[in-house]
Design a protein around this motif. Structure first.
Motif, PDB file in Angstrom:
ATOM      1  N   THR A   1       2.401  14.653   8.535  1.00 55.39           N
ATOM      2  CA  THR A   1       1.372  15.565   8.036  1.00 55.39           C
ATOM      3  C   THR A   1       1.940  16.307   6.824  1.00 55.39           C
ATOM      4  N   ASN A   2       2.165  17.622   6.910  1.00 51.11           N
ATOM      5  CA  ASN A   2       2.500  18.381   5.699  1.00 51.11           C
ATOM      6  C   ASN A   2       3.723  19.266   5.839  1.00 51.11           C
ATOM      7  N   HIS A   3       4.654  18.889   6.711  1.00 53.08           N
ATOM      8  CA  HIS A   3       5.941  19.590   6.770  1.00 53.08           C
ATOM      9  C   HIS A   3       7.042  18.555   6.982  1.00 53.08           C
ATOM     10  N   TYR A   4       8.280  18.960   6.672  1.00 50.17           N
ATOM     11  CA  TYR A   4       9.405  18.030   6.692  1.00 50.17           C
ATOM     12  C   TYR A   4       9.843  17.742   8.126  1.00 50.17           C
ATOM     13  N   LEU A   5      10.131  16.460   8.390  1.00 50.72           N
ATOM     14  CA  LEU A   5      10.594  16.013   9.694  1.00 50.72           C
ATOM     15  C   LEU A   5      12.083  15.675   9.690  1.00 50.72           C
ATOM     16  N   ASP A   6      12.615  15.244   8.550  1.00 51.33           N
ATOM     17  CA  ASP A   6      14.044  14.986   8.442  1.00 51.33           C
ATOM     18  C   ASP A   6      14.800  16.301   8.644  1.00 51.33           C
TER      19      ASP A   6
ATOM     20  N   LYS B   1       8.119  27.896   6.680  1.00 50.86           N
ATOM     21  CA  LYS B   1       6.851  28.090   7.376  1.00 50.86           C
ATOM     22  C   LYS B   1       6.186  26.738   7.569  1.00 50.86           C
ATOM     23  N   ILE B   2       5.802  26.445   8.801  1.00 52.28           N
ATOM     24  CA  ILE B   2       5.050  25.236   9.117  1.00 52.28           C
ATOM     25  C   ILE B   2       3.634  25.659   9.467  1.00 52.28           C
ATOM     26  N   GLY B   3       2.661  25.110   8.769  1.00 55.24           N
ATOM     27  CA  GLY B   3       1.275  25.466   9.014  1.00 55.24           C
ATOM     28  C   GLY B   3       0.819  25.037  10.407  1.00 55.24           C
ATOM     29  N   THR B   4      -0.034  25.864  11.024  1.00 52.29           N
ATOM     30  CA  THR B   4      -0.569  25.524  12.342  1.00 52.29           C
ATOM     31  C   THR B   4      -1.293  24.194  12.309  1.00 52.29           C
ATOM     32  N   SER B   5      -2.086  23.961  11.267  1.00 50.97           N
ATOM     33  CA  SER B   5      -2.825  22.709  11.172  1.00 50.97           C
ATOM     34  C   SER B   5      -1.891  21.520  11.070  1.00 50.97           C
ATOM     35  N   SER B   6      -0.845  21.635  10.254  1.00 49.19           N
ATOM     36  CA  SER B   6       0.091  20.524  10.082  1.00 49.19           C
ATOM     37  C   SER B   6       0.752  20.170  11.407  1.00 49.19           C
ATOM     38  N   ALA B   7       1.221  21.184  12.136  1.00 45.80           N
ATOM     39  CA  ALA B   7       1.879  20.934  13.423  1.00 45.80           C
ATOM     40  C   ALA B   7       0.909  20.356  14.441  1.00 45.80           C
ATOM     41  N   THR B   8      -0.319  20.876  14.468  1.00 46.40           N
ATOM     42  CA  THR B   8      -1.307  20.409  15.442  1.00 46.40           C
ATOM     43  C   THR B   8      -1.725  18.978  15.160  1.00 46.40           C
ATOM     44  N   ARG B   9      -1.965  18.674  13.893  1.00 50.75           N
ATOM     45  CA  ARG B   9      -2.382  17.311  13.545  1.00 50.75           C
ATOM     46  C   ARG B   9      -1.277  16.296  13.815  1.00 50.75           C
TER      47      ARG B   9
ATOM     48  N   SER C   1       0.843  -1.198   0.000  1.00 49.08           N
ATOM     49  CA  SER C   1       0.000   0.000   0.000  1.00 49.08           C
ATOM     50  C   SER C   1       0.875   1.243   0.000  1.00 49.08           C
ATOM     51  N   ILE C   2       0.386   2.298  -0.636  1.00 42.12           N
ATOM     52  CA  ILE C   2       1.083   3.589  -0.620  1.00 42.12           C
ATOM     53  C   ILE C   2       0.051   4.698  -0.486  1.00 42.12           C
ATOM     54  N   VAL C   3       0.363   5.685   0.372  1.00 40.86           N
ATOM     55  CA  VAL C   3      -0.468   6.873   0.537  1.00 40.86           C
ATOM     56  C   VAL C   3       0.441   8.090   0.450  1.00 40.86           C
ATOM     57  N   SER C   4      -0.151   9.249   0.178  1.00 34.86           N
ATOM     58  CA  SER C   4       0.659  10.453  -0.005  1.00 34.86           C
ATOM     59  C   SER C   4       0.043  11.633   0.721  1.00 34.86           C
ATOM     60  N   ALA C   5       0.886  12.649   0.965  1.00 34.93           N
ATOM     61  CA  ALA C   5       0.452  13.919   1.540  1.00 34.93           C
ATOM     62  C   ALA C   5       1.267  15.033   0.896  1.00 34.93           C
ATOM     63  N   SER C   6       0.667  16.204   0.773  1.00 31.35           N
ATOM     64  CA  SER C   6       1.323  17.318   0.096  1.00 31.35           C
ATOM     65  C   SER C   6       2.464  17.889   0.917  1.00 31.35           C
ATOM     66  N   SER C   7       3.525  18.249   0.215  1.00 29.86           N
ATOM     67  CA  SER C   7       4.649  18.962   0.815  1.00 29.86           C
ATOM     68  C   SER C   7       4.278  20.420   1.067  1.00 29.86           C
ATOM     69  N   ASN C   8       4.953  21.058   2.039  1.00 29.28           N
ATOM     70  CA  ASN C   8       4.740  22.483   2.270  1.00 29.28           C
ATOM     71  C   ASN C   8       5.551  23.373   1.331  1.00 29.28           C
ATOM     72  N   ILE C   9       6.308  22.785   0.414  1.00 28.21           N
ATOM     73  CA  ILE C   9       6.897  23.574  -0.664  1.00 28.21           C
ATOM     74  C   ILE C   9       5.755  24.059  -1.552  1.00 28.21           C
ATOM     75  N   PRO C  10       5.698  25.332  -1.901  1.00 26.17           N
ATOM     76  CA  PRO C  10       4.580  25.834  -2.698  1.00 26.17           C
ATOM     77  C   PRO C  10       4.370  25.005  -3.970  1.00 26.17           C
ATOM     78  N   ARG C  11       3.110  24.827  -4.303  1.00 22.41           N
ATOM     79  CA  ARG C  11       2.767  23.988  -5.446  1.00 22.41           C
ATOM     80  C   ARG C  11       3.415  24.491  -6.736  1.00 22.41           C
ATOM     81  N   SER C  12       3.474  25.812  -6.907  1.00 24.85           N
ATOM     82  CA  SER C  12       4.066  26.355  -8.125  1.00 24.85           C
ATOM     83  C   SER C  12       5.526  25.945  -8.265  1.00 24.85           C
ATOM     84  N   VAL C  13       6.232  25.835  -7.131  1.00 24.42           N
ATOM     85  CA  VAL C  13       7.634  25.418  -7.157  1.00 24.42           C
ATOM     86  C   VAL C  13       7.730  23.916  -7.400  1.00 24.42           C
ATOM     87  N   ARG C  14       6.863  23.153  -6.729  1.00 24.66           N
ATOM     88  CA  ARG C  14       6.890  21.691  -6.901  1.00 24.66           C
ATOM     89  C   ARG C  14       6.647  21.293  -8.351  1.00 24.66           C
TER      90      ARG C  14
END
Length: 283
Positions: free
Chosen positions: A170-175, A185-193, A86-99
């Motif tokens: 969630t949606n920010h880098y941990l490494d 910038k780490i989103g409040t929601s990402s950190a809270t979740r 199985s594989i699942v994905s989540a969006s990076s906090n790098i802006p979509r335009s850059v990704r």
């Protein structure tokens, strides 16, 4: 090359931050009864439709996927193949335009599901696979182990694996190395979740089950915008959970919360009969 890297990093610093949220978590080993469980809460603006589709490629393994349709980011969002990978994905906090400004990078989920039977085989090809991926976060599982992969820009990535214990993302880098580059910038929601799912996983003292993972999925501890199950700026559109026992067929539980419809839950035993049956779309 140095100038290009600096330009990309500068773009990350200046571009408006936005990332559609998802929460990923998994467990392997004793607390999963010797097998694994993997889960994704898929959060997005409720402006589109989701469905399950069984795919039988001309070459490669069959897989069942969670697909989105009708918005600005359609396609495969989670999947499990006939070998229980199985594989699942989540969006990076790098802006979509850059990704998306990397024409040599692409999605890899179909390639993984159709081409690999085990997590170990994916890891053996990690440099080939993830160096070609767009910036993203992935979690993978099979019968024996779970893996978390963080992909940055220009082919950079990191891997964390567990054959016992839990992972959450969630949606920010941990490494640390990738976080130093991209967590301007780490989103409040990402950190809270992330804090909430890690807390829930840490409180569990008995075996994890599908029902327990479902309860985690529906947690609304932190309000409409920051909970694991969200109903604010974005909505939790789907819950995807795959349980692979030490012996026997995997089981999939999916809750689809499509706009304008009552949520629907689908529980499937992914045994030989399921994979041999005629392909079905729109569960």
């Amino acid at each position: 090359m140095r100038g290009r890297i600096l330009l990309l990093v500068w773009s990350v610093l200046l571009a408006p931050w936005s990332a559609w949220a998802c929460t990923l978590w998994a467990v392997a080993g004793t607390q999963a009864g010797g097998g694994t469980l993997i889960s994704k809460n898929r959060d997005w603006v409720p402006d589109h439709w989701q469905y399950l589709k069984k795919v039988s490629p001309k070459t490669g393994l069959k897989f069942l996927g969670l697909y989105a349709e009708g918005n600005n980011a359609p396609g495969l969002k989670a999947g499990v193949n006939e070998r229980g990978l199985s594989i699942v994905s989540a969006s990076s906090n790098i802006p979509r335009s850059v990704r998306e400004a990397q024409p040599d990078k692409h999605g890899i989920m179909v390639q993984v599901l159709s081409g690999y039977s085990t997590v170990r085989a994916v890891l053996d090809d990690a440099a080939l696979l993830f160096s070609k991926s767009r910036a993203n976060f992935f979690m993978l599982s099979d019968r024996r182990m779970v893996v978390q992969v963080e992909v940055g820009l220009d082919g950079t990535f990191s891997v964390k694996s567990r054959d016992s214990g839990s992972l959450a993302h969630t949606n920010h880098y941990l490494d640390p190395a990738l976080a130093a580059l991209y967590n301007q910038k780490i989103g409040t929601s990402s950190a809270t979740r992330l804090n909430r799912i890690q807390t829930l996983l840490g409180q569990q003292t008995e075996l994890y089950t599908l029902d327990q993972f479902s309860a985690f999925s529906h947690d609304q501890h932190d309000g409409a915008n920051n909970s694991l199950w969200r109903s604010g700026r974005e909505h939790t559109m789907a819950s995807w959970i795959v349980a692979v026992p030490a012996q026997g067929a995997p089981r999939l539980r999916v809750l689809l919360a499509n706009p304008g419809q009552q949520p629907s839950t689908h529980e499937l035993l992914l045994d030989d009969a399921f994979w041999q049956a005629t392909a079905k779309t729109g569960y």
